[in-house]
Design a protein around this motif. Structure first.
Motif: not given
Ligand SMILES: C[S@@+](CC[C@H](N)C(=O)[O-])C[C@H]1O[C@@H](n2cnc3c(N)ncnc32)[C@H](O)[C@@H]1O
Length: 292
Positions: A105-112, A139-143, A210-219
């Motif tokens: 699983w590549c969570a928050a995959c951005s542009t691939g 997966t990603d939040l952004s379509p 892989f869940c990289r460079n996304v949690l850094i933006y969360f509390d």
């Protein structure tokens, strides 16, 4: 932007995407949202906020998307991918010899760039994975970023960032000024829109996350909650990869760093709630993906 408008946007962004903006980030919000306001025919941020408050759902989604940071590149940080090729995949090949399947699983995959880097690592395993079912769920939040990722098309600038030239030659085809990943690599990656703040247990369990460079933006609380839920998605001998500036230390006891494997983490113990997680077989996953 007025302080109440900023407070409204901060709260909304935290609730919708987890983005935790400090009190001094008005300039960032203004620089990202002013172009969106203008594009929507509005003179400025106050009018944008007014329209959002009147329940413009599509506009809210656009605001959330405009505030995400999509920075990514091939084989980002390099070391986790070296570990993947040299130790993680070979160990899983042995451990899954009877099952002959691997789920990533590549969570928050951005542009691939990230899921396709993983795909190239799996390809590099060659005959060891011949005849296996290998799935990469991106997966990603952004379509918008998912749409770009699906095409597998990258600019000259994008392929020059992190991608070894041998891999460019081996796995891409040039199309004018662009490069497209070959169909066999593209077919290894399934894309789905997914917000990490929402339930993701329906994805099933994974051998590698892989869940990289996304949690850094969360509390901290949001991160801790996501780590707890990720732990229930990872196989007991699976591996979690985080970004170079991210860590579990001080946030969760669910994972522990892998010694001498920077950026990689393992479960501390198998979470008690694992019984509640559905292990979705690859066929079912494909059916869900194609039904989108
Ligand atoms: C900086 S990029 C990281 C891309 C890639 N993982 C890497 O490390 O190169 C962050 C990505 O997280 C996505 N994102 C932000 N908030 C999210 C959320 N709540 N759920 C899922 N994805 C999210 C953004 O759309 C963006 O594509």
């Amino acid at each position: 932007m007025t302080p109440p408008d900023y407070a409204y946007l901060r709260k909304l962004l935290k609730e919708c995407s987890g983005l935790d903006l400090s009190a001094d980030k008005q300039y960032l919000v203004e620089s990202r949202l002013l172009p969106l306001a203008r594009k929507s025919g509005l003179p400025g941020i106050p009018e944008l906020v007014q329209k959002m408050k009147s329940g413009a759902g599509a506009l809210i989604a656009e605001v959330v998307e405009a505030m995400t940071t999509n920075e990514t590149f091939f084989f980002r940080d390099k070391i986790p991918f070296d570990h993947l090729k040299e130790t993680v995949i070979p160990a899983l090949v042995q451990a899954r010899a009877a099952r002959r399947s691997l789920r990533v699983w590549c969570a928050a995959c951005s542009t691939g760039q990230e899921p396709y880097s993983i795909a190239m690592c799996l390809k590099a395993a060659g005959p060891a994975l011949a005849g296996w079912r290998t799935e990469i769920v991106a997966t990603d939040l952004s379509p918008a970023v998912l749409e770009k990722s699906r095409t597998g098309i990258f600019s000259q600038f994008e392929v020059q960032r992190g991608l070894p030239i041998q891999m460019l030659v081996k796995y891409f085809t040039q199309a004018g000024e662009f490069w497209q990943l070959n169909a066999d690599i593209r077919a290894m990656v399934q894309h789905r829109q997914l917000n990490l703040l929402q339930d993701f247990s329906h994805l099933g369990t994974f051998d590698i996350i892989f869940c990289r460079n996304v949690l850094i933006y969360f509390d901290q609380d949001t991160k801790a909650g996501i780590f707890g839920r990720l732990a229930r998605m990872l196989e007991p001998d699976g591996v979690l990869a985080l970004g170079a500036a991210e860590s579990v230390v001080g946030t969760t006891n669910a994972f522990k760093p892998c010694p001498q494997r920077r950026g990689l983490y393992r479960l501390n113990a198998v979470p008690a709630a694992r019984a509640g997680v559905v292990t979705m077989m690859p066929g079912a996953m494909k059916a869900v993906a194609s039904a989108r």
